[in-house]
Design an enzyme around this catalytic site. Structure first.
Site, PDB file in Angstrom:
ATOM      1  N   ASP A 225       1.891  -8.481  12.912  1.00 52.32           N
ATOM      2  CA  ASP A 225       1.116  -7.458  13.657  1.00 52.32           C
ATOM      3  C   ASP A 225      -0.044  -7.986  14.503  1.00 52.32           C
ATOM      4  O   ASP A 225      -1.118  -7.363  14.550  1.00 52.32           O
ATOM      5  CB  ASP A 225       0.582  -6.388  12.686  1.00 52.32           C
ATOM      6  CG  ASP A 225       1.680  -5.688  11.905  1.00 52.32           C
ATOM      7  OD1 ASP A 225       2.869  -5.986  12.154  1.00 52.32           O
ATOM      8  OD2 ASP A 225       1.366  -4.850  11.051  1.00 52.32           O
TER       9      ASP A 225
ATOM     10  N   LYS B 293       8.274  -2.407  12.670  1.00 52.03           N
ATOM     11  CA  LYS B 293       8.211  -1.795  11.336  1.00 52.03           C
ATOM     12  C   LYS B 293       7.368  -0.522  11.382  1.00 52.03           C
ATOM     13  O   LYS B 293       6.299  -0.505  11.998  1.00 52.03           O
ATOM     14  CB  LYS B 293       7.654  -2.797  10.322  1.00 52.03           C
ATOM     15  CG  LYS B 293       6.245  -3.293  10.606  1.00 52.03           C
ATOM     16  CD  LYS B 293       5.876  -4.396   9.633  1.00 52.03           C
ATOM     17  CE  LYS B 293       4.466  -4.893   9.766  1.00 52.03           C
ATOM     18  NZ  LYS B 293       3.404  -3.924   9.508  1.00 52.03           N
TER      19      LYS B 293
ATOM     20  N   CYS C 281      -1.389  -5.147   5.886  1.00 53.45           N
ATOM     21  CA  CYS C 281       0.007  -5.497   6.181  1.00 53.45           C
ATOM     22  C   CYS C 281       0.399  -6.883   5.685  1.00 53.45           C
ATOM     23  O   CYS C 281       1.550  -7.101   5.289  1.00 53.45           O
ATOM     24  CB  CYS C 281       0.279  -5.340   7.674  1.00 53.45           C
ATOM     25  SG  CYS C 281       0.259  -3.607   8.160  1.00 53.45           S
TER      26      CYS C 281
HETATM   27  C1  C5J Z   1      -2.080  -3.795   9.535  1.00 51.95           C
HETATM   28  C2  C5J Z   1      -3.297  -1.739   9.319  1.00 51.95           C
HETATM   29  N1  C5J Z   1      -1.292  -4.458  10.396  1.00 51.95           N
HETATM   30  N2  C5J Z   1      -4.386  -2.342   8.855  1.00 51.95           N
HETATM   31  N3  C5J Z   1      -2.215  -2.443   9.733  1.00 51.95           N
HETATM   32  O1  C5J Z   1      -2.667  -4.373   8.640  1.00 51.95           O
HETATM   33  O2  C5J Z   1      -3.265  -0.538   9.405  1.00 51.95           O
END
Ligand code: C5J
Length: 236
Positions: free
Chosen positions: A28, A133, A166
Protein backbone atom coordinates in the site's frame (compact mmCIF):
# COMPACT_ATOMS: atom_id res chain seq x y z
CA UNK A 1 21.90 -13.84 -10.67
CA UNK A 2 20.33 -14.84 -7.35
CA UNK A 3 22.61 -14.70 -4.28
CA UNK A 4 23.13 -17.90 -2.26
CA UNK A 5 20.97 -18.59 0.80
CA UNK A 6 22.14 -16.30 3.60
CA UNK A 7 21.64 -15.82 7.32
CA UNK A 8 20.30 -12.32 8.03
CA UNK A 9 20.85 -10.67 11.40
CA UNK A 10 17.37 -10.25 12.85
CA UNK A 11 15.22 -10.33 15.96
CA UNK A 12 14.58 -12.71 17.67
CA UNK A 13 17.32 -14.74 15.91
CA UNK A 14 18.94 -14.91 12.43
CA UNK A 15 16.59 -15.35 9.50
CA UNK A 16 17.47 -18.03 6.91
CA UNK A 17 17.08 -16.07 3.67
CA UNK A 18 16.89 -17.78 0.30
CA UNK A 19 15.88 -15.27 -2.39
CA UNK A 20 14.79 -18.10 -4.67
CA UNK A 21 11.85 -18.89 -2.39
CA UNK A 22 11.24 -15.43 -0.95
CA UNK A 23 8.93 -12.73 -2.30
CA UNK A 24 9.23 -9.03 -1.56
CA UNK A 25 5.75 -7.75 -0.69
CA UNK A 26 5.29 -3.97 -0.82
CA UNK A 27 2.12 -3.01 1.01
CA UNK A 28 0.00 0.00 0.00
CA UNK A 29 2.70 2.57 -0.84
CA UNK A 30 -0.14 4.60 -2.38
CA UNK A 31 -0.59 8.34 -2.70
CA UNK A 32 -3.79 7.94 -0.65
CA UNK A 33 -1.65 7.05 2.38
CA UNK A 34 1.53 9.02 1.68
CA UNK A 35 0.45 12.33 0.18
CA UNK A 36 -1.61 15.27 1.47
CA UNK A 37 -5.30 15.11 0.55
CA UNK A 38 -5.53 11.32 0.57
CA UNK A 39 -7.32 8.85 2.83
CA UNK A 40 -4.58 8.93 5.50
CA UNK A 41 -4.57 12.72 5.67
CA UNK A 42 -8.37 12.91 5.77
CA UNK A 43 -8.31 10.64 8.81
CA UNK A 44 -6.34 13.42 10.52
CA UNK A 45 -2.88 11.86 10.21
CA UNK A 46 0.46 13.57 9.50
CA UNK A 47 1.39 11.85 6.23
CA UNK A 48 4.96 13.23 6.40
CA UNK A 49 5.63 10.52 9.01
CA UNK A 50 5.46 7.87 6.26
CA UNK A 51 7.78 9.42 3.68
CA UNK A 52 10.98 8.21 5.38
CA UNK A 53 10.02 4.70 4.28
CA UNK A 54 10.41 5.52 0.57
CA UNK A 55 14.20 5.80 0.38
CA UNK A 56 15.24 2.55 2.15
CA UNK A 57 12.37 0.67 0.56
CA UNK A 58 13.37 1.84 -2.91
CA UNK A 59 16.89 0.50 -2.28
CA UNK A 60 15.48 -2.85 -1.14
CA UNK A 61 13.17 -2.95 -4.16
CA UNK A 62 16.07 -2.30 -6.56
CA UNK A 63 18.21 -4.99 -4.90
CA UNK A 64 15.37 -7.53 -4.82
CA UNK A 65 14.73 -6.97 -8.52
CA UNK A 66 18.44 -7.38 -9.28
CA UNK A 67 18.46 -10.64 -7.28
CA UNK A 68 15.54 -11.96 -9.34
CA UNK A 69 13.14 -12.09 -6.38
CA UNK A 70 9.41 -12.20 -6.95
CA UNK A 71 8.10 -8.68 -6.25
CA UNK A 72 4.46 -8.11 -5.33
CA UNK A 73 2.85 -4.72 -4.76
CA UNK A 74 -0.51 -4.25 -3.06
CA UNK A 75 -3.02 -1.41 -3.12
CA UNK A 76 -5.92 -0.96 -0.72
CA UNK A 77 -9.05 0.30 -2.42
CA UNK A 78 -12.43 -0.37 -3.91
CA UNK A 79 -14.39 -0.64 -7.12
CA UNK A 80 -15.87 2.68 -8.33
CA UNK A 81 -19.38 1.55 -7.29
CA UNK A 82 -17.99 0.59 -3.82
CA UNK A 83 -19.77 -2.77 -4.08
CA UNK A 84 -16.73 -4.44 -2.48
CA UNK A 85 -16.56 -1.99 0.43
CA UNK A 86 -18.26 -3.27 3.57
CA UNK A 87 -20.84 -0.76 4.91
CA UNK A 88 -19.01 -0.91 8.25
CA UNK A 89 -15.78 0.31 6.61
CA UNK A 90 -17.66 3.06 4.77
CA UNK A 91 -19.32 4.28 7.95
CA UNK A 92 -16.25 4.01 10.22
CA UNK A 93 -14.91 7.30 11.52
CA UNK A 94 -18.05 9.26 10.61
CA UNK A 95 -15.89 11.14 8.11
CA UNK A 96 -16.99 14.26 6.22
CA UNK A 97 -15.14 12.85 3.22
CA UNK A 98 -15.66 9.06 3.36
CA UNK A 99 -14.21 6.45 0.99
CA UNK A 100 -15.45 7.23 -2.52
CA UNK A 101 -15.78 10.97 -2.03
CA UNK A 102 -13.85 13.43 -4.20
CA UNK A 103 -10.43 14.57 -2.98
CA UNK A 104 -7.48 16.43 -4.50
CA UNK A 105 -6.09 13.14 -5.89
CA UNK A 106 -9.44 11.82 -7.15
CA UNK A 107 -12.04 9.73 -5.34
CA UNK A 108 -10.69 8.48 -2.02
CA UNK A 109 -9.45 4.84 -2.06
CA UNK A 110 -11.11 4.12 -5.40
CA UNK A 111 -9.33 1.99 -8.01
CA UNK A 112 -8.22 3.86 -11.11
CA UNK A 113 -7.89 7.20 -9.31
CA UNK A 114 -4.54 9.00 -9.04
CA UNK A 115 -4.57 8.75 -5.25
CA UNK A 116 -5.10 5.00 -5.33
CA UNK A 117 -1.92 4.37 -7.27
CA UNK A 118 1.58 3.76 -5.98
CA UNK A 119 4.04 6.67 -5.51
CA UNK A 120 6.38 7.24 -8.47
CA UNK A 121 9.53 6.28 -6.53
CA UNK A 122 8.21 2.73 -6.00
CA UNK A 123 6.18 2.30 -9.18
CA UNK A 124 5.79 -1.34 -10.23
CA UNK A 125 7.75 -2.39 -13.29
CA UNK A 126 5.83 -3.86 -16.24
CA UNK A 127 5.13 -7.51 -15.41
CA UNK A 128 5.29 -7.11 -11.62
CA UNK A 129 2.24 -8.32 -9.75
CA UNK A 130 -0.09 -5.69 -8.30
CA UNK A 131 -2.71 -7.09 -5.91
CA UNK A 132 -5.76 -4.89 -5.38
CA UNK A 133 -7.20 -5.66 -1.98
CA UNK A 134 -10.43 -4.45 -0.41
CA UNK A 135 -9.27 -5.14 3.16
CA UNK A 136 -6.30 -4.48 5.37
CA UNK A 137 -4.70 -7.90 4.91
CA UNK A 138 -3.24 -8.76 1.49
CA UNK A 139 -4.61 -12.33 1.62
CA UNK A 140 -8.25 -11.48 2.31
CA UNK A 141 -10.40 -11.67 -0.86
CA UNK A 142 -7.35 -11.74 -3.19
CA UNK A 143 -5.44 -14.34 -5.23
CA UNK A 144 -2.14 -13.60 -3.44
CA UNK A 145 -1.82 -16.99 -1.74
CA UNK A 146 -2.47 -18.83 -5.00
CA UNK A 147 0.26 -16.86 -6.77
CA UNK A 148 2.77 -17.41 -3.96
CA UNK A 149 2.08 -21.16 -3.83
CA UNK A 150 2.34 -21.47 -7.61
CA UNK A 151 5.72 -19.70 -7.48
CA UNK A 152 6.82 -22.05 -4.64
CA UNK A 153 7.42 -19.14 -2.31
CA UNK A 154 7.82 -20.03 1.37
CA UNK A 155 9.09 -16.76 2.86
CA UNK A 156 8.07 -13.11 2.56
CA UNK A 157 9.89 -9.85 3.12
CA UNK A 158 7.00 -7.59 4.10
CA UNK A 159 7.38 -3.82 3.68
CA UNK A 160 5.15 -0.76 3.25
CA UNK A 161 2.50 1.04 5.27
CA UNK A 162 1.16 1.12 7.81
CA UNK A 163 3.12 -0.95 10.31
CA UNK A 164 0.30 -1.73 12.71
CA UNK A 165 -2.56 -1.94 10.19
CA UNK A 166 -2.02 -3.42 6.72
CA UNK A 167 1.55 -4.63 7.28
CA UNK A 168 0.64 -6.31 10.57
CA UNK A 169 -2.57 -7.83 9.24
CA UNK A 170 -0.71 -9.22 6.23
CA UNK A 171 2.12 -10.65 8.35
CA UNK A 172 -0.42 -12.33 10.63
CA UNK A 173 -2.36 -13.76 7.69
CA UNK A 174 0.88 -14.99 6.07
CA UNK A 175 2.15 -16.50 9.31
CA UNK A 176 -1.04 -18.49 9.79
CA UNK A 177 -0.63 -19.81 6.24
CA UNK A 178 2.89 -21.07 7.02
CA UNK A 179 4.98 -18.35 5.39
CA UNK A 180 8.07 -17.10 7.27
CA UNK A 181 7.92 -13.29 7.35
CA UNK A 182 10.85 -10.90 7.66
CA UNK A 183 10.06 -7.23 8.28
CA UNK A 184 12.80 -4.60 7.76
CA UNK A 185 11.76 -2.03 10.36
CA UNK A 186 12.88 1.03 8.38
CA UNK A 187 10.91 -0.15 5.33
CA UNK A 188 7.59 0.00 7.18
CA UNK A 189 6.00 3.09 8.66
CA UNK A 190 3.14 4.41 10.73
CA UNK A 191 1.41 7.70 11.49
CA UNK A 192 1.95 6.73 15.13
CA UNK A 193 5.62 6.22 16.09
CA UNK A 194 4.62 4.36 19.25
CA UNK A 195 2.42 1.91 17.31
CA UNK A 196 5.31 1.37 14.86
CA UNK A 197 7.73 0.49 17.67
CA UNK A 198 5.31 -1.78 19.48
CA UNK A 199 4.11 -3.30 16.20
CA UNK A 200 7.64 -4.39 15.36
CA UNK A 201 8.22 -5.71 18.86
CA UNK A 202 4.99 -7.73 18.66
CA UNK A 203 6.19 -9.47 15.50
CA UNK A 204 9.48 -10.67 16.98
CA UNK A 205 8.27 -11.28 20.56
CA UNK A 206 7.80 -14.74 22.05
CA UNK A 207 10.43 -16.34 19.85
CA UNK A 208 9.11 -14.70 16.66
CA UNK A 209 5.40 -15.26 17.18
CA UNK A 210 4.59 -13.64 13.83
CA UNK A 211 8.05 -13.47 12.25
CA UNK A 212 11.40 -11.69 12.27
CA UNK A 213 12.45 -8.02 12.30
CA UNK A 214 15.61 -6.72 10.65
CA UNK A 215 16.90 -3.54 8.95
CA UNK A 216 17.22 -2.63 5.28
CA UNK A 217 20.99 -2.57 5.79
CA UNK A 218 21.13 -6.24 6.82
CA UNK A 219 18.76 -7.18 4.02
CA UNK A 220 20.78 -5.26 1.43
CA UNK A 221 23.95 -7.01 2.62
CA UNK A 222 22.24 -10.35 2.13
CA UNK A 223 21.18 -9.29 -1.35
CA UNK A 224 24.76 -8.36 -2.18
CA UNK A 225 23.88 -4.68 -2.47
CA UNK A 226 25.86 -1.94 -0.80
CA UNK A 227 23.85 0.77 0.92
CA UNK A 228 24.85 3.95 -0.95
CA UNK A 229 26.15 6.85 1.10
CA UNK A 230 23.42 9.50 1.08
CA UNK A 231 24.47 12.85 -0.37
CA UNK A 232 21.77 14.96 1.19
CA UNK A 233 22.19 18.72 1.35
CA UNK A 234 19.62 18.96 4.13
CA UNK A 235 20.86 21.18 6.93
CA UNK A 236 24.05 22.07 5.05
C1 C5J B 1 -3.05 0.59 5.56
C2 C5J B 1 -4.79 1.80 6.69
N1 C5J B 1 -2.54 0.40 4.34
N2 C5J B 1 -3.99 2.21 7.66
N3 C5J B 1 -4.33 1.09 5.63
O1 C5J B 1 -2.40 0.36 6.56
O2 C5J B 1 -5.97 2.07 6.73
Amino acid sequence: MRPEPYSIEAEPYPFAFDPAVTALVVIDMQRDFLLPGGFGALLGNDVALLTSVIEPLSQVLTAARAAGMLVIHTREGHRPDLSDCPPSKLARGQLDTPIGSAGPNGRILVRGEVGHDIVEELAPLPGEVVVDKPGKGAFYATDLELMLRNAQITSLVVTGVTTEVCVHTTVREANDRGFDCLVPGDCVGSYFPEFHEVGLRMIAAQGGIFGWVTTSEHLLTALGAERPVLTTTQGA
